[in-house]
Design an enzyme around this catalytic site. Structure first.
Site, mmCIF file in Angstrom:
data_model
loop_
_atom_site.group_PDB
_atom_site.id
_atom_site.type_symbol
_atom_site.label_atom_id
_atom_site.label_comp_id
_atom_site.label_asym_id
_atom_site.label_seq_id
_atom_site.Cartn_x
_atom_site.Cartn_y
_atom_site.Cartn_z
ATOM 1 N N THR A 29 -5.336 48.827 54.647
ATOM 2 C CA THR A 29 -5.372 49.197 53.231
ATOM 3 C C THR A 29 -4.025 49.744 52.779
ATOM 4 O O THR A 29 -3.437 49.269 51.797
ATOM 5 C CB THR A 29 -6.489 50.225 52.975
ATOM 6 O OG1 THR A 29 -7.759 49.614 53.220
ATOM 7 C CG2 THR A 29 -6.446 50.727 51.541
ATOM 8 N N GLY A 56 -9.878 47.565 56.975
ATOM 9 C CA GLY A 56 -9.530 48.655 57.865
ATOM 10 C C GLY A 56 -8.665 49.674 57.141
ATOM 11 O O GLY A 56 -8.062 49.387 56.107
ATOM 12 N N CYS A 57 -8.598 50.883 57.706
ATOM 13 C CA CYS A 57 -7.836 51.944 57.045
ATOM 14 C C CYS A 57 -6.341 51.666 57.069
ATOM 15 O O CYS A 57 -5.665 51.758 56.034
ATOM 16 C CB CYS A 57 -8.147 53.285 57.694
ATOM 17 S SG CYS A 57 -7.986 53.322 59.501
ATOM 18 N N TYR A 58 -5.791 51.299 58.232
ATOM 19 C CA TYR A 58 -4.370 50.964 58.290
ATOM 20 C C TYR A 58 -4.019 49.790 57.367
ATOM 21 O O TYR A 58 -3.047 49.862 56.610
ATOM 22 C CB TYR A 58 -3.955 50.631 59.719
ATOM 23 C CG TYR A 58 -3.752 51.810 60.637
ATOM 24 C CD1 TYR A 58 -2.826 52.808 60.346
ATOM 25 C CD2 TYR A 58 -4.464 51.913 61.826
ATOM 26 C CE1 TYR A 58 -2.622 53.876 61.211
ATOM 27 C CE2 TYR A 58 -4.273 52.976 62.698
ATOM 28 C CZ TYR A 58 -3.349 53.958 62.390
ATOM 29 O OH TYR A 58 -3.147 55.007 63.239
#
Length: 333
Positions: A148, A144-146
């Site tokens: 990362t 997920g972006c968060y």
């Protein structure tokens, strides 16, 4: 040239895959799907790609990926599991950008409230932590972006066994909410505002617990996401409470050593989202406080937080240099 397919090409991550893969020297996109846009040229959905992509959207039937070496599944959670097993069963490698294969089955079902009907073991595709496993994998779950930005901010101190508790405070551009407009993303509701949401129960929390827990057992993790009125980027401040006093010089040494072979992680004196925009870099800066260390990270949520990292994983899976197609400077200002 390896042949690449994309399931779900009409959203932000799908279009970003197309943008980045256009200049990849060793990969060619040969199939991209969209149920809504089936039969129409890709550029009609993504006018910024006119002149660069002459493909037509097709349906996500397995036959449309004949000849593909690898496929990206850029669809919402709950949807990827409909396609991933079929692709794997015919020998196609997969990088899944949804959440369907990031967590253990029971944790996924708890976090997402869905029964996982097609569970497969996958490698969690954060290359800076799992590069060797990614290289051997047929299925990689893109993070997920968060997570990362958060995991990269805390991983070196966790690996050193120094963390007692970490509090992640993250602010994301609105593209993280996806391409479909909602009341939450409506301009008047977001303009000149920073909006906290899912304050204590965001699903990405479970990825952070999983990955940090593999580095150091027993770390207490807290996470609160917010959205700011911008398109791209995630800025994370990780408030890391340590088990013992460590000097700022030693903290920096730990980070420099941990990331010495990680091209896409850059140690900076300060971070800015404008310094990573459009790129696959994660910039990190460390600061010492009286009661904690604060580690700031900055990523572009659509690149290192999604499509760029997926291509980085593809490169590793196929034995390419992981910088292939991604080795360019950020867009500034």
């Amino acid at each position: 040239m390896v042949k690449v397919g994309i399931v779900g090409g009409s959203g932000y991550t799908g279009s970003e895959l197309l943008r980045l893969l256009y200049k990849h020297p060793k990969a060619e996109v040969v199939a991209v799907t969209s149920r809504k846009w089936e039969g129409k040229p890709v550029w009609e959905c993504h006018p910024f790609l006119k002149g660069f992509c002459d493909l037509t959207f097709v349906s996500p039937e397995i036959k449309n990926f004949d000849g593909c070496d690898i496929v990206f599944t850029a669809v919402p959670h709950g949807e990827a599991m409909k396609y991933v097993p079929q692709l794997l069963d015919v020998g196609i490698k997969v990088v899944d950008l949804s959440a369907d294969y990031r967590l253990q089955k029971d944790v996924y079902e708890k976090a997402y409230g869905l029964e996982h009907e097609a569970y497969r073991e996958a490698v969690y595709g954060l290359p800076e932590l799992h590069r060797d496993e990614v290289a051997k994998a047929d299925l990689v779950a893109n993070p997920g972006c968060y997570p990362t930005g958060c995991i990269l901010a805390a991983a070196p101190l966790a690996k050193a066994g120094l963390i007692e508790r970490v509090v992640f405070d993250s602010k994301s551009g609105i593209t993280g909410a996806g391409i479909k407009p909602t009341e939450f993303t409506h301009y008047p509701n977001l303009h000149e505002a920073i909006v906290p949401y899912k304050v204590t129960n965001h699903r990405h929390y479970y990825e952070m617990v999983q990955e940090i827990g593999e580095l150091q057992d027993g770390v207490k993790v807290s996470f609160t996401p917010q959205v700011f009125p911008g398109s791209r980027g995630i800025l994370t401040n990780a408030h890391i409470f340590l088990k013992e006093n460590v000097s700022l010089e030693e903290v920096r040494r730990i980070y420099e050593e941990f990331y010495k072979d990680c091209y896409f992680v850059r140690m900076q004196n300060m971070v800015r989202l404008s310094w990573v925009r459009g790129s696959n870099f994660c910039d990190i800066a460390v600061f010492a406080g009286e009661d904690r260390v604060v580690v700031s990270s900055a990523i572009d949520n659509l690149v290192k937080g999604a499509s760029g990292q997926a291509i980085q994983n593809m490169n590793i899976m196929l034995g390419f240099d992981e910088k292939e197609g991604l080795d360019f400077p950020p867009l500034f200002p």
